[in-house]
Design a protein around this motif. Structure first.
Motif, PDB file in Angstrom:
ATOM      1  N   HIS A  44      34.335 -38.095  41.648  1.00 15.89           N
ATOM      2  CA  HIS A  44      33.547 -38.269  40.423  1.00 15.89           C
ATOM      3  C   HIS A  44      32.611 -37.075  40.226  1.00 15.89           C
ATOM      4  O   HIS A  44      32.514 -36.528  39.122  1.00 15.89           O
ATOM      5  N   LEU A  45      31.938 -36.670  41.289  1.00 17.19           N
ATOM      6  CA  LEU A  45      31.020 -35.531  41.181  1.00 17.19           C
ATOM      7  C   LEU A  45      31.786 -34.254  40.839  1.00 17.19           C
ATOM      8  O   LEU A  45      31.323 -33.442  40.031  1.00 17.19           O
ATOM      9  N   ALA A  46      32.958 -34.086  41.436  1.00 17.12           N
ATOM     10  CA  ALA A  46      33.781 -32.907  41.131  1.00 17.12           C
ATOM     11  C   ALA A  46      34.203 -32.923  39.652  1.00 17.12           C
ATOM     12  O   ALA A  46      34.175 -31.885  38.988  1.00 17.12           O
ATOM     13  N   ASN A  47      34.576 -34.092  39.155  1.00 14.81           N
ATOM     14  CA  ASN A  47      34.931 -34.197  37.733  1.00 14.81           C
ATOM     15  C   ASN A  47      33.740 -33.853  36.845  1.00 14.81           C
ATOM     16  O   ASN A  47      33.878 -33.142  35.849  1.00 14.81           O
ATOM     17  N   PHE A  48      32.560 -34.349  37.200  1.00 14.43           N
ATOM     18  CA  PHE A  48      31.363 -34.070  36.402  1.00 14.43           C
ATOM     19  C   PHE A  48      31.035 -32.574  36.422  1.00 14.43           C
ATOM     20  O   PHE A  48      30.643 -31.998  35.415  1.00 14.43           O
TER      21      PHE A  48
ATOM     22  N   ASP B  53      42.325 -35.921  38.167  1.00 14.31           N
ATOM     23  CA  ASP B  53      42.266 -35.476  39.563  1.00 14.31           C
ATOM     24  C   ASP B  53      43.574 -35.827  40.245  1.00 14.31           C
ATOM     25  O   ASP B  53      44.258 -36.761  39.870  1.00 14.31           O
ATOM     26  N   GLN B  54      43.898 -35.009  41.206  1.00 16.55           N
ATOM     27  CA  GLN B  54      45.105 -35.197  41.999  1.00 16.55           C
ATOM     28  C   GLN B  54      44.829 -34.662  43.379  1.00 16.55           C
ATOM     29  O   GLN B  54      44.462 -33.489  43.530  1.00 16.55           O
ATOM     30  N   GLY B  55      44.952 -35.506  44.377  1.00 17.02           N
ATOM     31  CA  GLY B  55      44.709 -35.070  45.748  1.00 17.02           C
ATOM     32  C   GLY B  55      43.294 -34.558  45.915  1.00 17.02           C
ATOM     33  O   GLY B  55      42.335 -35.273  45.649  1.00 17.02           O
ATOM     34  N   ASP B  56      43.166 -33.309  46.318  1.00 11.10           N
ATOM     35  CA  ASP B  56      41.859 -32.717  46.606  1.00 11.10           C
ATOM     36  C   ASP B  56      41.245 -31.982  45.422  1.00 11.10           C
ATOM     37  O   ASP B  56      40.232 -31.309  45.581  1.00 11.10           O
TER      38      ASP B  56
END
Length: 125
Positions: free
Chosen positions: A45-49, A111-114
């Protein structure tokens, strides 16, 4: 008419070692609460944000700095859970300077995997 397009790719593990202080400096309270509701995927979630912020700035044709702070771009969710961008401060001013017409900001997250990816399209209505 399309005013700007931005895309960003982020490795999710990048957020594993971030301190609470650093997360609070970058992300809004609502974003942190949203990520905390799904502890097994909080980093995604943080990576998406983060990717959404970066993609938005690319679509605006700028970056973080004196004009735009981290808190000027954030992700919110509508009543159905669809992610949307919320612009404030310098980011909102930059968007207003792009056009005198109404605009719509389109955000897509995946998102996919890492990895997480965000794409932003700024459209003049």
């Amino acid at each position: 008419m399309i005013l700007g397009i931005g895309i960003d790719l982020v490795e999710c593990d990048r957020f594993l070692d971030w301190s609470a202080f650093k997360k609070q400096r970058i992300f809004t309270k609502k974003e942190l609460e949203y990520a905390d509701t799904d502890n097994s995927n909080a980093e995604k979630h943080l990576a998406n944000f983060w990717a959404a912020r970066e993609a938005c700035l690319k679509a605006l044709g700028t970056g973080f700095g004196d004009e735009i702070a981290f808190s000027d771009v954030s992700v919110i969710h509508d009543e159905k859970g669809k992610p949307e961008l919320l612009l404030a401060g310098g980011a909102k001013t930059t968007l207003k300077n792009l056009t005198v017409e109404k605009t719509k900001i389109h955000l897509s997250l995946t998102d996919q995997g890492d990895y997480c990816v965000a794409m932003v399209v700024i459209e003049q209505l």
